[in-house]
Design a protein around this motif. Sequence first.
Motif, PDB file in Angstrom:
ATOM      1  N   HIS A  96       0.965  -1.120   0.176  1.00 15.41           N
ATOM      2  CA  HIS A  96      -0.209   0.154  -0.366  1.00 15.41           C
ATOM      3  C   HIS A  96       0.621   1.357  -0.401  1.00 15.41           C
ATOM      4  CE1 HIS A  96      -3.523   2.344   0.966  1.00 15.41           C
ATOM      5  NE2 HIS A  96      -3.053   2.871   1.588  1.00 15.41           N
ATOM      6  N   LEU A  97       2.028   0.833   0.821  1.00 16.33           N
ATOM      7  CA  LEU A  97       3.061   2.371   0.449  1.00 16.33           C
ATOM      8  C   LEU A  97       3.540   2.811  -0.767  1.00 16.33           C
ATOM      9  CD1 LEU A  97       4.473   4.330   2.497  1.00 16.33           C
ATOM     10  CD2 LEU A  97       6.062   2.190   3.294  1.00 16.33           C
ATOM     11  N   GLU A  98       3.667   1.453  -1.216  1.00 18.01           N
ATOM     12  CA  GLU A  98       4.194   1.623  -2.588  1.00 18.01           C
ATOM     13  C   GLU A  98       3.617   1.889  -3.799  1.00 18.01           C
ATOM     14  OE1 GLU A  98       6.922   1.674  -3.296  1.00 18.01           O
ATOM     15  OE2 GLU A  98       8.476   0.438  -1.460  1.00 18.01           O
ATOM     16  N   ARG A  99       1.557   1.839  -3.604  1.00 15.33           N
ATOM     17  CA  ARG A  99       0.904   2.705  -4.118  1.00 15.33           C
ATOM     18  C   ARG A  99       0.959   3.644  -4.010  1.00 15.33           C
ATOM     19  NH1 ARG A  99      -0.138  -3.286  -4.149  1.00 15.33           N
ATOM     20  NH2 ARG A  99      -1.012  -2.775  -1.976  1.00 15.33           N
ATOM     21  N   LEU A 100       1.042   4.345  -2.975  1.00 14.83           N
ATOM     22  CA  LEU A 100       0.897   5.691  -2.298  1.00 14.83           C
ATOM     23  C   LEU A 100       1.957   6.228  -3.141  1.00 14.83           C
ATOM     24  CD1 LEU A 100       0.055   5.250   1.978  1.00 14.83           C
ATOM     25  CD2 LEU A 100      -2.110   6.493  -0.045  1.00 14.83           C
ATOM     26  N   THR A 117       3.752   5.876  -5.558  1.00 16.62           N
ATOM     27  CA  THR A 117       3.550   5.666  -6.701  1.00 16.62           C
ATOM     28  C   THR A 117       2.493   7.008  -7.217  1.00 16.62           C
ATOM     29  OG1 THR A 117       3.614   3.192  -6.947  1.00 16.62           O
ATOM     30  CG2 THR A 117       3.280   4.084  -9.370  1.00 16.62           C
ATOM     31  N   VAL A 118       1.611   7.177  -6.471  1.00  9.73           N
ATOM     32  CA  VAL A 118       0.135   8.170  -6.684  1.00  9.73           C
ATOM     33  C   VAL A 118       0.954   9.646  -6.379  1.00  9.73           C
ATOM     34  CG1 VAL A 118      -2.244   8.801  -5.849  1.00  9.73           C
ATOM     35  CG2 VAL A 118      -1.178   6.383  -6.357  1.00  9.73           C
ATOM     36  N   ALA A 119       1.340   9.920  -4.860  1.00 10.27           N
ATOM     37  CA  ALA A 119       1.854  10.844  -4.489  1.00 10.27           C
ATOM     38  C   ALA A 119       2.659  11.844  -5.443  1.00 10.27           C
ATOM     39  CB  ALA A 119       2.612  11.455  -3.592  1.00 10.27           C
ATOM     40  N   ARG A 160      -6.595  11.028 -11.308  1.00 15.43           N
ATOM     41  CA  ARG A 160      -5.813  10.479 -11.067  1.00 15.43           C
ATOM     42  C   ARG A 160      -4.754   9.654 -10.418  1.00 15.43           C
ATOM     43  NH1 ARG A 160      -1.829  16.244 -11.619  1.00 15.43           N
ATOM     44  NH2 ARG A 160      -2.721  17.301 -12.925  1.00 15.43           N
ATOM     45  N   VAL A 161      -5.174   8.823  -9.433  1.00 15.93           N
ATOM     46  CA  VAL A 161      -4.858   8.230  -8.523  1.00 15.93           C
ATOM     47  C   VAL A 161      -5.050   6.877  -9.607  1.00 15.93           C
ATOM     48  CG1 VAL A 161      -5.719   6.709  -6.655  1.00 15.93           C
ATOM     49  CG2 VAL A 161      -5.699   9.322  -6.305  1.00 15.93           C
ATOM     50  N   GLN A 207      -3.719  -1.867 -11.081  1.00 13.21           N
ATOM     51  CA  GLN A 207      -2.873  -2.763  -9.918  1.00 13.21           C
ATOM     52  C   GLN A 207      -4.557  -3.299  -8.742  1.00 13.21           C
ATOM     53  OE1 GLN A 207       0.405  -1.002  -7.218  1.00 13.21           O
ATOM     54  NE2 GLN A 207       0.677   0.264  -8.865  1.00 13.21           N
ATOM     55  N   THR A 208      -4.082  -4.274  -8.561  1.00 14.55           N
ATOM     56  CA  THR A 208      -4.559  -4.690  -7.782  1.00 14.55           C
ATOM     57  C   THR A 208      -4.495  -5.274  -6.195  1.00 14.55           C
ATOM     58  OG1 THR A 208      -6.443  -5.788  -9.258  1.00 14.55           O
ATOM     59  CG2 THR A 208      -6.443  -6.661  -6.985  1.00 14.55           C
ATOM     60  N   GLY A 209      -4.729  -4.750  -5.283  1.00 12.97           N
ATOM     61  CA  GLY A 209      -3.907  -4.795  -4.206  1.00 12.97           C
ATOM     62  C   GLY A 209      -4.583  -6.414  -2.848  1.00 12.97           C
TER      63      GLY A 209
END
Length: 458
Positions: free
Chosen positions: A93-97, A99-101, A118-119, A126-128
């Motif tokens: 989840h942190l990696e996805r945050l 990526t998006v930030a 945009r997110v 991607q599916t978490g």
Amino acid sequence: MSEASNSSNPLAPTEPLAPTEPTELTANVAPASTSGRSRLKITDVVLTPIAFRDPPLLNSAGVHEPWALRTIVEIHTDEGICGIGETYGDIGHLERLRTVAPALVGLDAYELGPMHQRVAAALRGQTGDDKHGLTGKISAPGTVDRVYSAFEVACLDIQGRAVGRPVVDLLGGAVRDAVPYSAYLFYKWAGHPGTEPDQWGEALDPVGVVSQARQLIDQYGFGSIKLKGGVFPPEQEVDAVRALRDAFPNTPLRLDPNAAWTPGTSLKVAEDLDGVLEYLEDPTPEIAGMAEVAAKAPMPLATNMCVVSFEHVAPSVAVNAVQVILSDHHYWGGLRRSAHLASICEAFDIGLSMHSNSHLGISLAAMTHLAAATPNLNYACDTHYPWNAADDVVVPGVLSFVDGSVAVPAGPGLGIELDRDVLGRLAENYRTCGLVQRDDTGYMRKFEPTYERKRPRW
Ligand code: GKR
Ligand code: MG
């Protein structure tokens, strides 16, 4: 008749804007835009993973590790206004945050629709996976909602601060001044193996469970009780619920084994606890299994496992699988999309409660604003907060429980402030604790090597 293309359909959403590069944070710049309206341009997004102490709470997947992980989100704007949010801390989840930030920089903090787009664009389908708690199967749209949520909360905090109004007002205004929460009981060990017993002590039988309830109720004043089950054979958990009923004759009770039982076992428990529970939460896996139980169970069934995203609502309604949905803004896409969920529940006459995982005060504040603005919230909300309150990152004084309820913070935005010293300490915990994702089963196996995660188990 052919379908209208996006370009000719005036209602079609526009394509998400291309992400812009992060810019320097410039405080106190005068608001400006071509239309003359004030802007709150996002200049920087800061993500801080943290770890805080968590007791050995047992559930159907194992036992909580000594550290719970979260991420604190700070969004800065060109007016110098900063908003905060709190979300899961597991590495995926942190990696996805992360990526998006960068894709959010340049957006206006009021542009929440474009932000959701945009997110979605940044995540590229991607599916978490559910590494942060027992919250069911996660789809690609559900993943977008999980990532978007903390950014949305931080932007609502910014908006509220900008106009001097609490977030609850941005959600339509408070229909209640204080939000009732329930005592969230867990079977638990006295302490983490190898350490002294913690302040809560052991709860492995009905006596321990009742004594834990008394402790929580004495300290927080809760007026309803939830027991996390799925740990011991169902008959033992039924005995614990009966002991709670004897000890607290007028307090609404719930039991949640996180899908540890077959439909047959679930029905047996439902019959045994007829007239005792206000609802039975996730007795069995999946919509079909829940529908089978719901057809005969004497009490409503609730879920935070089989209906966890908007695409699950229609299939569940079609078979009347659940009569109560536990909302949770962390995975339903923030506060405004959780308000949409509330409207859907109202339309289909589905009850609404609120789910929780291990969390700190930013989440508690956001949950409280949302619940205060939700007319059809029918039940006291869940919260893990008492288990983790000692490490809160919020400056004390605003969030307190009186008679089991938290008053809606009155200040602008979320109405709370980050305690930067605590944030620094918890960020250091994260760097040194050695955990990057929740693993209740792996931790249990350290002490019971043959332990297996099974769903259903009984
Ligand atoms: O923290 O062990 C826990 C809970 O079991 C949590 O992970 C669940 O998601 O509280 C949750 C629930 O209501 O299922
Ligand atoms: Mg649950």
